[in-house]
Scaffold this motif. Structure first.
Motif, PDB file in Angstrom:
ATOM      1  N   ASP A   1      39.739  40.576  42.048  1.00 54.73           N
ATOM      2  CA  ASP A   1      38.342  40.353  42.450  1.00 54.73           C
ATOM      3  C   ASP A   1      37.362  41.307  41.770  1.00 54.73           C
ATOM      4  O   ASP A   1      36.154  41.249  42.003  1.00 54.73           O
ATOM      5  N   GLY A   2      37.880  42.182  40.911  1.00 49.77           N
ATOM      6  CA  GLY A   2      37.020  43.077  40.141  1.00 49.77           C
ATOM      7  C   GLY A   2      36.682  44.383  40.818  1.00 49.77           C
ATOM      8  O   GLY A   2      36.088  45.264  40.181  1.00 49.77           O
TER       9      GLY A   2
ATOM     10  N   ALA B   1      47.515  44.925  47.755  1.00 49.44           N
ATOM     11  CA  ALA B   1      46.127  45.370  47.853  1.00 49.44           C
ATOM     12  C   ALA B   1      45.570  45.718  46.473  1.00 49.44           C
ATOM     13  O   ALA B   1      44.417  45.362  46.142  1.00 49.44           O
ATOM     14  N   TRP B   2      46.363  46.408  45.657  1.00 51.32           N
ATOM     15  CA  TRP B   2      45.926  46.733  44.288  1.00 51.32           C
ATOM     16  C   TRP B   2      45.754  45.476  43.452  1.00 51.32           C
ATOM     17  O   TRP B   2      44.766  45.319  42.742  1.00 51.32           O
TER      18      TRP B   2
ATOM     19  N   LEU C   1      46.152  37.367  35.164  1.00 50.57           N
ATOM     20  CA  LEU C   1      47.605  37.443  35.065  1.00 50.57           C
ATOM     21  C   LEU C   1      48.256  38.229  36.197  1.00 50.57           C
ATOM     22  O   LEU C   1      49.485  38.320  36.256  1.00 50.57           O
ATOM     23  N   MET C   2      47.441  38.780  37.101  1.00 47.00           N
ATOM     24  CA  MET C   2      47.986  39.724  38.072  1.00 47.00           C
ATOM     25  C   MET C   2      48.998  39.118  39.028  1.00 47.00           C
ATOM     26  O   MET C   2      49.939  39.799  39.452  1.00 47.00           O
ATOM     27  N   ASP C   3      48.819  37.864  39.390  1.00 40.09           N
ATOM     28  CA  ASP C   3      49.787  37.259  40.306  1.00 40.09           C
ATOM     29  C   ASP C   3      51.178  37.249  39.680  1.00 40.09           C
ATOM     30  O   ASP C   3      52.148  37.740  40.268  1.00 40.09           O
TER      31      ASP C   3
ATOM     32  N   GLU D   1      56.139  48.669  52.891  1.00 40.79           N
ATOM     33  CA  GLU D   1      54.921  49.443  52.640  1.00 40.79           C
ATOM     34  C   GLU D   1      54.548  49.400  51.165  1.00 40.79           C
ATOM     35  O   GLU D   1      53.362  49.300  50.815  1.00 40.79           O
ATOM     36  N   VAL D   2      55.538  49.475  50.298  1.00 37.47           N
ATOM     37  CA  VAL D   2      55.269  49.394  48.860  1.00 37.47           C
ATOM     38  C   VAL D   2      54.657  48.039  48.524  1.00 37.47           C
ATOM     39  O   VAL D   2      53.654  47.951  47.802  1.00 37.47           O
TER      40      VAL D   2
END
Length: 296
Positions: free
Chosen positions: A195-196, A188-189, A123-125, A181-182
Motif C-alpha cells: 500500500d506504499g 504486516a510488512w 510482487l510482494m504476495d 508471530e513471525v
C-alpha cells in the motif's frame, strides 16, 4: 575437541547406521542444485537426497542428470514441491515419513528473486509466499521429522541481522517466540510495501533485507522452542549465509565476477550439515563456520 562437541559428534555417528535422508528445496539450479550434488557425493549409496522444485520438468531433468554424474553416491530422487502451497509441505512431510520414518538433513533454499527494475509492490504476495511463508511452512512440517543427529537449515543471507534494519523497526522481528508471530510481522510488512506506507516509514527499499531478517527470526523462534530437546538429541536448527555467489540473478545487483560459484559456495553449508554440531551455531545465522551477531 570440546566435550560438548564430542558428545554430539558421537551421537551423530551412532544415528547414521540407518540410511540417511536429505531434502533440498529450490534445488533445480544454482546453490540448491549444488547442495543436492554435494550431499549426494558425500553420502552413501544407501542414502537418498531429494531434489525438489515447483516445475516438474526441471525437477525430473535435474535429478536424472545428477544421478548420472554422481554415480556411486547417494540416490538423487526428484520430488515436485511448491513451497507456496498451503498444505504442500505437510503432504510432502507425510510422504517422507511413510517412506523413511524421518529425515536427517533439510535445506530450505527456495527463494523468489527480485531484480532492480522490478516494482516490489506488485510482487510482494508471491515473494513473501516463497521466501517467508514458505520457510515457516517448511519448518513446521519438517521440524518434527528430523531424526537424532539431524539438521534443519534455512539458507538466508548476511543481510538477515538487525544490523541492517533501522533501530525503530527492530521490535518487529526481535524476541519473537513462535512461527505464528513471525508470520504476523511478515504479513504486516508485506501489506505496508503493497500500500506504499513502508516508503513513508523506515523500512529499507531493498526488500531482501526484511525478508532475510524474517527468515532468521523464524529460525530463532523455532530454536527457542526446541533448544533443550535438540541439544539432547544432537539436532542443529540454524540459518546459514553462503556469501556472494556468481549467479545471473546476483549479477543484476552486484559485480559478481569474483564471487564463488554455486559449487564452491555450497562447501561450508555442506560442512554445517554433515560435520559434528557446534552448539554455538544453534539457532543462529552462520557464515563460513561462524555465528553472526543478531543485534548491534
Amino acid at each position: 575437541m570440546p566435550s560438548d562437541v564430542l558428545s554430539l559428534s558421537t551421537m551423530t555417528r551412532t544415528t547414521t547406521k540407518t540410511p540417511r535422508v536429505a531434502l533440498v528445496t529450490g534445488a533445480t539450479q544454482g546453490l540448491g542444485l549444488a547442495l543436492v550434488e554435494g550431499l549426494a557425493r558425500r553420502l552413501t549409496p544407501a542414502d537418498t537426497v531429494y531434489l525438489t522444485g515447483r516445475d516438474a520438468g526441471r525437477v525430473a531433468a535435474a535429478a536424472e542428470r545428477l544421478s548420472e554424474e554422481v554415480g556411486t553416491g547417494a540416490r538423487v530422487r526428484g520430488e515436485l514441491f511448491d513451497v507456496t502451497g498451503q498444505d504442500t509441505a505437510a503432504r510432502l512431510a507425510d510422504r517422507l515419513r511413510d517412506r523413511h520414518g524421518g529425515v536427517d538433513v533439510v535445506f530450505g533454499n527456495a527463494v523468489m528473486r527480485i531484480g532492480p527494475d522490478d516494482d516490489p509492490r506488485t510482487l510482494m504476495d508471491e515473494y513473501t509466499e516463497v521466501s517467508n511463508f514458505g520457510t515457516t511452512r517448511l519448518l513446521r512440517a519438517f521440524g518434527p521429522l528430523v531424526r537424532d543427529g539431524g539438521r534443519l537449515i534455512v539458507v538466508a543471507s548476511s543481510l538477515g541481522t538487525l544490523h541492517h534494519l533501522a533501530p525503530v523497526l527492530h521490535r518487529h522481528f526481535d524476541g519473537l517466540t513462535s512461527l505464528e508471530e513471525v508470520d504476523k510481522q511478515v504479513a504486516a510488512w508485506r501489506d505496508a510495501v503493497k500500500d506504499g506506507s513502508a516508503r513513508a516509514g523506515a523500512w529499507p527499499a531493498f526488500v531482501n533485507i526484511p525478508a532475510k531478517i524474517a527468515q532468521v527470526a523464524a529460525v530463532r523462534a523455532l530454536a527457542g522452542l526446541r533448544r533443550d530437546e535438540d541439544a539432547r538429541r544432537g539436532i542443529l536448527v540454524a540459518a546459514v549465509c553462503p556469501g556472494m555467489i556468481n549467479t545471473p540473478t546476483s549479477g543484476l545487483w552486484w559485480d559478481v565476477s569474483a564471487a564463488a560459484s554455486p559449487a564452491r559456495a555450497a562447501g561450508p553449508l555442506l560442512d554445517l550439515a554433515l560435520d559434528p554440531v557446534d552448539p554455538a551455531h544453534y539457532g543462529q545465522l552462520v557464515r563460513f563456520g561462524k555465528a553472526l551477531p543478531w543485534s548491534p
